[in-house]
Structure formats: structure tokens, C-alpha cells
Write a protein that holds these residues in place. Structure first.
Motif, mmCIF file in Angstrom:
data_model
loop_
_atom_site.group_PDB
_atom_site.id
_atom_site.type_symbol
_atom_site.label_atom_id
_atom_site.label_comp_id
_atom_site.label_asym_id
_atom_site.label_seq_id
_atom_site.Cartn_x
_atom_site.Cartn_y
_atom_site.Cartn_z
ATOM 1 N N MET A 118 11.293 58.701 15.185
ATOM 2 C CA MET A 118 11.813 57.382 14.833
ATOM 3 C C MET A 118 13.327 57.319 15.002
ATOM 4 S SD MET A 118 9.421 56.641 11.473
ATOM 5 C CE MET A 118 10.137 55.026 11.144
ATOM 6 N N LEU A 119 14.029 58.378 14.617
ATOM 7 C CA LEU A 119 15.488 58.399 14.756
ATOM 8 C C LEU A 119 15.921 58.448 16.217
ATOM 9 C CD1 LEU A 119 16.324 60.870 11.851
ATOM 10 C CD2 LEU A 119 16.939 58.444 11.944
ATOM 11 N N MET A 120 15.124 59.128 17.042
ATOM 12 C CA MET A 120 15.434 59.230 18.465
ATOM 13 C C MET A 120 15.022 57.989 19.247
ATOM 14 S SD MET A 120 16.940 62.145 19.018
ATOM 15 C CE MET A 120 16.802 62.326 20.783
ATOM 16 N N GLY A 121 14.193 57.142 18.645
ATOM 17 C CA GLY A 121 13.697 55.963 19.355
ATOM 18 C C GLY A 121 12.566 56.275 20.300
ATOM 19 N N HIS A 122 11.770 57.299 19.963
ATOM 20 C CA HIS A 122 10.594 57.663 20.762
ATOM 21 C C HIS A 122 9.370 56.928 20.219
ATOM 22 C CE1 HIS A 122 12.555 61.784 21.895
ATOM 23 N NE2 HIS A 122 13.067 60.772 22.568
ATOM 24 N N TYR A 123 8.936 55.897 20.926
ATOM 25 C CA TYR A 123 7.795 55.103 20.472
ATOM 26 C C TYR A 123 6.773 54.918 21.585
ATOM 27 C CZ TYR A 123 10.489 53.804 16.326
ATOM 28 O OH TYR A 123 11.193 53.852 15.158
ATOM 29 N N LYS A 124 5.516 54.810 21.180
ATOM 30 C CA LYS A 124 4.446 54.489 22.124
ATOM 31 C C LYS A 124 4.431 52.982 22.362
ATOM 32 C CE LYS A 124 1.507 58.251 20.367
ATOM 33 N NZ LYS A 124 0.211 58.572 19.702
#
Length: 205
Positions: free
Chosen positions: A168-174
Motif C-alpha cells: 500500500m505504501l509503495m502503491g502496488h495495487y491490482k
């Protein structure tokens, strides 16, 4: 001179998986010491936003003053991420201090967090060029904007933080908006410093 390669059929040993480039603790210290030595509060704020908040360089340049809230002990940085996947990163004390010092010396009316000498908005190339200058000064060959962001991810994992939090902090989203833990797993790959610490941990001397 011969028409065929006699060792051609021999299978090569499996290559190690490439790991993202990040800065070791010693490299971080050397790098930040160099930045602080220039006494440039803007440069230091830029580095903190990438190194301690994980912003991508284009996210950094698009950041507005209105996207940041800060108090003495908390705050939030609202980031418009890749693929319209926005996120909020709470700035730690280092980031808050760097931004506060930078804002105190600003006298312009630009709505953007970061400006250049000639423009009310820092350009991506301008940020990259600045980091390249520090790379030349420190001689840390893999120092780049992306390496600073990778360092943020790796340090979060090394500190024992949950993969879902790091995603979430890195902005890794599906695509469905849930955290993409698989993408974040790359930061669990140990670097040479991690491997050295592992073998030292069982030394009796």
C-alpha cells in the motif's frame, strides 16, 4: 576455425534472479551526508520524499502543497499514482522536518511542493539530473531516482513490516484495487549486505 561450438549443448547454471538496486545503510549515510553538505533544503526535501516516502519521480514533480498535511507528530502525503491508483503515505519525522525547513525558506506563490530556479514546477528531467549530480559526487554507481524508491521498499521489509502495508505504501495495487503483494515480494530478495549479515549471525567469533 571450427564450424561448431563443442560446449554448445552444455547447459548453463541457472542465473540468479535480478534484484532491484537499492542503497545499503552505508551508501545511504554517505549520500545523505553529501546532500546535507550542500546546504540545499530543496534537494534534501526531494531526497527524503523518494528515500523515506517512496515517491516515483513523476509523482514527486506533480505533488501540490494542498496534497500534504502535517502536524508535529503526524500527517499525510496524498499521491496521485500510476494508473490512477492513488495512495496516502504518512510522512515520518525525517520527511516532515525536511519539508518544514524547505517551506520556511520559500517565498514564491507556486502551488507545487517543489520548484526550480526557472519554473514554478520541478521537471522530471530536473529531478533526475540533480540525482545524477549526486551520483557523480558520491560515486555510488547505482544511485538513481528509482534506486531511492527501491531503498524505501527494501528498508520497510527489512524492518519487519507486513507485506500488505508495504504494498500500500509503495502503491502496488491490482486492477481490482487490492494490494499487489506479489509485486512487493521483490523487495524481500536479499542483497549482498543482507547475505553478509546472515552468515555473520552464526559466527562464533
Amino acid at each position: 576455425m571450427i564450424p561448431d561450438n563443442p560446449v554448445g549443448p552444455i547447459k548453463k547454471p541457472p542465473a540468479a534472479r535480478r534484484t532491484p538496486k537499492w542503497l545499503t545503510r552505508n551508501e545511504q549515510n554517505a549520500f545523505l551526508r553529501e546532500v546535507r553538505g550542500q546546504n540545499n533544503k530543496r534537494d534534501y526535501a526531494i531526497m527524503m520524499l523518494m528515500l523515506r516516502a517512496g515517491l516515483r519521480v513523476h509523482e514527486l514533480c506533480e505533488l501540490l502543497k494542498s496534497d500534504i498535511t502535517m502536524s508535529a507528530r503526524a500527517g499525510g502525503v496524498y499521491i496521485r499514482g500510476k494508473g490512477d491508483k492513488d495512495r496516502v503515505v504518512p510522512p515520518n519525522s525525517e520527511v516532515r522536518s525536511a519539508l518544514q525547513s524547505y517551506f520556511e525558506e520559500r517565498e514564491d506563490e507556486s502551488p507545487y511542493v517543489l520548484v526550480s530556479q526557472r519554473s514554478k514546477k520541478l521537471s522530471v528531467r530536473g529531478a533526475q539530473h540533480m540525482v545524477e549530480n549526486y551520483r557523480n559526487r558520491t560515486r555510488i554507481e547505482h544511485l538513481s531516482c528509482h534506486a531511492l524508491r527501491h531503498t524505501f521498499g527494501h528498508d520497510l521489509i527489512s524492518a519487519g513490516n507486513d507485506l500488505q502495508q508495504v504494498a500500500m505504501l509503495m502503491g502496488h495495487y491490482k486492477e481490482d484495487g487490492t494490494p499487489n503483494i506479489q509485486m512487493t515480494m521483490i523487495y524481500t530478495t536479499p542483497g549482498i549486505e543482507d547475505l553478509t549479515a546472515a552468515v555473520e549471525s552464526i559466527s562464533w567469533t
